[in-house]
Enzyme design. Structure first.
Site, mmCIF file in Angstrom:
data_model
loop_
_atom_site.group_PDB
_atom_site.id
_atom_site.type_symbol
_atom_site.label_atom_id
_atom_site.label_comp_id
_atom_site.label_asym_id
_atom_site.label_seq_id
_atom_site.Cartn_x
_atom_site.Cartn_y
_atom_site.Cartn_z
ATOM 1 N N GLY B 31 0.811 -1.333 -0.016
ATOM 2 C CA GLY B 31 0.071 -0.102 0.217
ATOM 3 C C GLY B 31 0.801 1.162 0.144
ATOM 4 O O GLY B 31 2.137 1.179 -0.204
ATOM 5 N N LEU B 33 0.407 3.763 -2.220
ATOM 6 C CA LEU B 33 0.943 3.309 -3.499
ATOM 7 C C LEU B 33 1.734 4.623 -4.189
ATOM 8 O O LEU B 33 1.205 5.722 -3.910
ATOM 9 C CB LEU B 33 -0.221 2.937 -4.547
ATOM 10 N N HIS B 37 4.370 1.296 -8.101
ATOM 11 C CA HIS B 37 3.180 0.385 -8.010
ATOM 12 C C HIS B 37 2.385 0.635 -9.176
ATOM 13 O O HIS B 37 1.688 -0.253 -9.782
ATOM 14 C CB HIS B 37 2.456 0.817 -6.919
ATOM 15 N N GLN B 61 7.577 -9.635 7.754
ATOM 16 C CA GLN B 61 8.772 -9.217 7.355
ATOM 17 C C GLN B 61 9.534 -7.933 7.801
ATOM 18 O O GLN B 61 10.334 -7.372 7.500
ATOM 19 C CB GLN B 61 8.402 -9.114 5.895
ATOM 20 N N GLY B 147 8.655 -4.805 -8.651
ATOM 21 C CA GLY B 147 9.495 -3.664 -9.152
ATOM 22 C C GLY B 147 11.101 -4.151 -8.995
ATOM 23 O O GLY B 147 11.463 -4.600 -8.070
#
Lengths: 280, 280
Positions: B31, B33, B37, B61, B147
């Site tokens: 999120g 963004l 993204h 993570q 990405g």
């Protein structure tokens, strides 16, 4: 029955079945098939259009001093038996096909491995979970069939499916036994004639423990002591005798709810396991 | 654009698209963004009928002293941006939906984590691999879009797909940058005005190192020293400056073949990463 040795090949078989709207049942095995495996294949065939059986002795789940190299193998016999039981496709990959390079990651099981087979076989269930995840991703069945004999394995596969949201149903089938009660196992061929004659004591001890619980004895320590006592007359060596809640695999002082009685027993050239599940 | 907060709900969306023979592209995000993204969503939309975007800040993570709680979140803005970029379905699960109980197992990454972000963020890539495996199993897309900015993450996801035979294509999209070269990142909002003005030095240093290699300097140590030297004028703190073979992430004395230059740099409230890949 079609035999596929490559991942590409087995995927094409499944894809082709999917195009025809067929459902897919999957029975992963390490081969050297016995009636336990055949009952899984039959159960899969009764529910699905296409039944895939895999035969792969997975090096990742054997410890350095375990029996990977001498694990029994007989592909031609397996082929015949799988076909007769109703398998449509046999997936028979080489170690290189499954592990073309060293695995850069594995599934690491952090719960439910400090008891039963996990305690005496460190890393074993990491290897099991890792290869089963690979096989699930390769075959992508609707439903996978496992035997209750490997109770801890079934519990861990169930956990894996839940933890990683794997879109596959798990079907656990009852343990298949010899007439004298010994659980069918690929490793039974390693027993000497004397050991084979004696080995039903494992299941008898489980039945005895179950009867004692059903008769009202709820103290775990007492059940454990009585089961161990009964095994003393046998010629092998106890790996473990356990009484646990199931499927959580905890050690309750007082037994109640769903309970698993489990034994692992060493003979000279074979380690045998068996279990019994009941409501306490 | 449809919003689904449950695993059951997102699966039904995908299943319904499959029945209509639609292909599915997937963009997993945490999120907040940005254009990086959005470029992934656009790339997915250009190739697929149904584009699923997930927004999930994955606690697994983040290390104990990292920024999970204060990781930036703005769902309404994200919703608007995802819709405009071409998302068809937004998967927006709660932590409880993704982790209803403690995970009894995780993916443990054993290679490619002793360098770059893996060295300073122990367990980070275990958490990444675990949640991405879950998301892949939940969404079951044809192709997933990541990405290149998170180069090590991309390398580990590529390894995961290969290691577990996950039936999903991986599409790696170029890093999107501000006009002054700073890589777009959700964490850029944490920069002070002075830091923001200075931060393009990270990409400039990568470009400088790349030019020196292309001009013939093949000694890794010299490139590293020169890059570190250039970063000295900045007000933050180096986490790492690295020059590695790619995608193997080894440290060759002499640079040749495919090479990644990578920097992680601490400002007061943000750790920024960037990288540059070239043929030496």
């Amino acid at each position: 029955m079609i035999i596929q040795e490559t991942i590409k090949g087995i995927r094409e078989e499944v894809k082709s079945a999917r195009r025809k709207k067929r459902t897919v049942g999957f029975v992963p095995t390490m081969g050297f098939l016995h009636e336990g495996h055949l009952s899984l294949i039959q159960a899969a065939k009764a529910k699905h259009d296409l039944v895939v059986v895999s035969i792969f002795v997975n090096p990742l789940q054997f410890g350095p001093n375990e029996d990977f190299d001498r694990y029994p193998r007989d592909f031609e016999r397996d082929e015949q038996l799988a076909k007769e039981a109703g398998a449509d496709v046999l997936f028979y990959p080489s170690v290189t096909e499954m592990y073309p390079k060293e695995m850069p990651m594995t599934i690491h099981v952090t719960r439910g491995t400090d008891v039963l087979c996990g305690a005496s076989r460190p890393g074993h269930f990491d290897g099991v979970a890792t290869v089963v995840m690979k096989l699930f991703q390769i075959v992508q069945p609707d439903e996978a069939f496992f035997g209750q004999k490997d109770a801890q394995q079934v519990a861990i596969i169930a956990n894996m499916i839940e933890a990683f949201n794997v879109p596959i149903q798990l079907n656990t089938c009852p343990t298949i036994r010899e007439e004298d009660g010994l659980a069918k196992s690929s490793r039974n061929v390693y027993l000497t004639a004397e050991e084979r004659q004696e080995a039903p004591i494992i299941y008898q001890t489980l039945q005895y423990g179950a009867k004692r619980i059903q008769a009202g004895e709820k103290k775990r320590e007492i059940i454990l002591a009585e089961m161990k006592e009964r095994l003393l007359s046998a010629s092998g060596r106890i790996d473990y005798v356990e009484v646990l809640s199931y499927p959580s695999l905890k050690q309750p002082e007082q037994l109640s709810g769903r309970i698993i009685l489990a034994i692992a027993y060493f003979y000279q050239h074979a380690r045998l396991i068996d279990n019994y599940i009941l409501e306490a």
